[in-house]
Design a protein around this motif. Sequence first.
Motif, short mmCIF file in Angstrom:
data_model
loop_
_atom_site.label_atom_id
_atom_site.label_comp_id
_atom_site.label_asym_id
_atom_site.label_seq_id
_atom_site.Cartn_x
_atom_site.Cartn_y
_atom_site.Cartn_z
N UNK A 126 0.87 -1.14 -0.03
CA UNK A 126 -0.11 -0.06 -0.08
C UNK A 126 0.90 1.21 -0.15
N UNK A 127 2.26 1.16 0.29
CA UNK A 127 2.93 2.33 0.46
C UNK A 127 2.92 2.90 1.76
N UNK A 128 2.28 2.35 2.63
CA UNK A 128 2.13 2.98 4.00
C UNK A 128 3.26 2.31 4.69
N UNK A 129 2.80 0.94 5.16
CA UNK A 129 3.87 0.25 5.82
C UNK A 129 3.89 0.32 7.30
N UNK A 130 4.47 -0.25 7.95
CA UNK A 130 4.57 -0.25 9.57
C UNK A 130 5.30 1.10 9.92
N UNK A 131 4.72 1.84 11.00
CA UNK A 131 5.31 3.07 11.48
C UNK A 131 6.17 2.80 12.80
N UNK A 132 7.04 3.51 12.85
CA UNK A 132 7.88 3.39 14.25
C UNK A 132 7.14 4.12 15.30
N UNK A 133 6.59 3.44 16.38
CA UNK A 133 5.62 4.01 17.34
C UNK A 133 6.24 3.66 18.80
N UNK B 266 -1.81 -2.04 5.16
CA UNK B 266 -1.90 -1.29 6.26
C UNK B 266 -2.92 0.03 6.18
N UNK B 267 -2.89 0.55 7.40
CA UNK B 267 -3.91 1.76 7.50
C UNK B 267 -2.82 3.00 7.11
N UNK B 268 -3.20 4.16 7.24
CA UNK B 268 -2.30 5.27 7.11
C UNK B 268 -1.50 5.33 8.28
N UNK B 269 -1.91 4.80 9.62
CA UNK B 269 -1.09 4.96 10.74
C UNK B 269 -0.42 3.55 11.01
N UNK C 19 -1.02 0.22 10.56
CA UNK C 19 -1.44 -1.00 11.26
C UNK C 19 -1.79 -2.00 10.06
N UNK C 20 -1.15 -3.25 10.34
CA UNK C 20 -1.44 -4.33 9.55
C UNK C 20 -2.82 -4.92 9.66
N UNK C 21 -3.82 -4.18 9.64
CA UNK C 21 -5.26 -4.63 9.84
C UNK C 21 -5.62 -5.99 9.25
N UNK C 22 -5.18 -6.37 8.18
CA UNK C 22 -5.61 -7.69 7.61
C UNK C 22 -4.74 -8.66 8.62
N UNK C 23 -3.47 -8.51 8.77
CA UNK C 23 -2.96 -9.56 9.30
C UNK C 23 -3.68 -9.77 10.72
N UNK C 24 -3.90 -8.44 11.22
CA UNK C 24 -4.41 -8.53 12.61
C UNK C 24 -5.73 -9.30 12.81
N UNK C 25 -6.57 -8.97 12.04
CA UNK C 25 -7.93 -9.79 12.02
C UNK C 25 -7.90 -11.07 11.73
N UNK C 26 -6.95 -11.49 10.71
CA UNK C 26 -6.93 -13.06 10.41
C UNK C 26 -6.31 -13.61 11.76
N UNK C 27 -5.31 -12.95 12.37
CA UNK C 27 -4.85 -13.62 13.75
C UNK C 27 -5.77 -13.52 14.84
N UNK C 28 -6.59 -12.55 14.78
CA UNK C 28 -7.60 -12.45 16.08
C UNK C 28 -8.49 -13.51 15.62
N UNK C 29 -9.03 -13.94 14.45
CA UNK C 29 -10.09 -15.04 14.22
C UNK C 29 -9.63 -16.20 14.76
#
Length: 548
Positions: free
Chosen positions: A29-36, A367-370, A372-382
């Motif tokens: 997506x060109x967003x990637x993970x952010x260093x937070x 990932x979201x603009x912030x 967050x790898x939301x697809x990976x997160x939802x898959x693992x949460x399932x």
Amino acid sequence: MASNEKIDKAYSHNGSDVESNNAFHSGETGQGLHRQLKNRHIAMISIGGVIGTGLFLGTANALRHGGPVGMLLGYITVGTVCWATMISLGEMVAYLPISGGHIKLAERFVNPAFSFTMGWNYWYNWTIILPAELSAAAVLINYWNQNTQLNYAWITICLLVVVAINLCGAGVYGEAEFIFASIKVLTITGLIILGIVIDLGGGPNHDRLGFRYWKNPGPFVQYDGISGNTGRFLGWWAVITQAAFSFIGTEIVAIAAGEAKNPRRNLPKAIKRVYVRILLFYIGGTFVIGLLVPSNDPQLVLGTGTAASSPFVIAIQNAGIKGLPSLINACLLTSAWSAASSDLYTSSRALYGLALSHNAPQFLLRTTRRGLPYICLLVCASFSLLAFMGVSSGAGTVFNWFSNMTSIAGLLTWFGINLTYIRFHKGLKVQGFDRRKLPYIGPLQPYASWYALFMTVLFCVFSGFDVFLKGEWDTATFVTTYLPLGLFPVLYIGAKMYYRQPIIKPQDMDFISNIAEIEAEDYDEPPPKNKFEAFWQWLTQDVFFSRS
């Protein structure tokens, strides 16, 4: 003398490097993970990943099987392996703090097939542990409410909170884990101090214990009634197995490296300080436990999964102190909650790392603009819905089989980290890199990693030794113990046949990519803004160490 030309080349900031790094780090997506994640987050994430039920509850079985000295020696032995693994991992991730952690490093320094094997093994480990921790949280609540029919509700509440924390991003996860891990640190520190007071006769009954239980029933236990040195050795080895599983989780810092702020400065600090504190907590805790509770205390075999099974609680009750067991159980509940949140974070980033290495579908890189790898997160949460299987007896048995397999999977991760480091070290030497210029230099290398590699293999091969004792055979235990060990080479051979790529030669290893972005994010940490921040900096960074 190693040439400085190579290391200078690695640190050079050229346009092509930045471009390739952005493509690597950003994903589709060109967003990637952010260093937070801040320095204190990284330090507490590592501590929080290890200090949990293994120390609070698992030491009951360790004491029962090994005795006070056998338990202490067992945890010291595994502690040395943990130390060797952490310094190996630390040297790599401090130099290359990239998304995917040791999964991506395995691709660079071994081959894609090994990265595939390590990645899916690691993802399985943390994905299945997640529902196990949610089930454990429900059991802990049963300490106060015996109505197990409500376990469905407790699991649902815990699950929603864990998912909500992770959906808010790495920064919120880091803050939550900082709070949870702080509670763990304060709890174990308080229990160790209280244990010393009780041992010296400071409890309500004023019974000075000293080293009484080292003399009677004795420093070691004859495992399974086997007499002589053989029985004592097997008791010590049973502790080794228990302790090895308790220490699994220190490597989470590698997965968090891709989202760490100022990684070149913060990761070396976390690596150098965290593993020492972990060893102090575990070895200090096991030493005190061996002073407080006899190895033949019948309460050690309760196996309730609540605070009632903790040797600390048994000692507190024996000393005549009331009220603390409920407080400890509440701390254990936050520990299970913290572990579940950490499991979801780690499994989602492991899946993201697999996608980065093209070992998983590429849509997982979204990932979201912030960041967050939301697809990976939802898959693992399932997969956390498997926790509801643990409530029913039949499905719970099957679920326990899956959970038991995660123990060996964790040790295989350590094996992979040490093998990757051995290759990393060889590549540095062959290409003429000066290790003295690395952000962090692990001592006794590469001998420490060879030692850890050998010991992790030994732990895996003999972890199920008890099923081979006379009259102790159990097919389910044998399968769940050794199936992951057999699947690891099968996965590797299958991936090797698919990729058809040989092991990367030391002279061909990539030490250059991603360096520009990493170096660009290096800066001096600002001083604490207030007394509260100064206190937590002292507690989480300086309480056991100097600034040097």
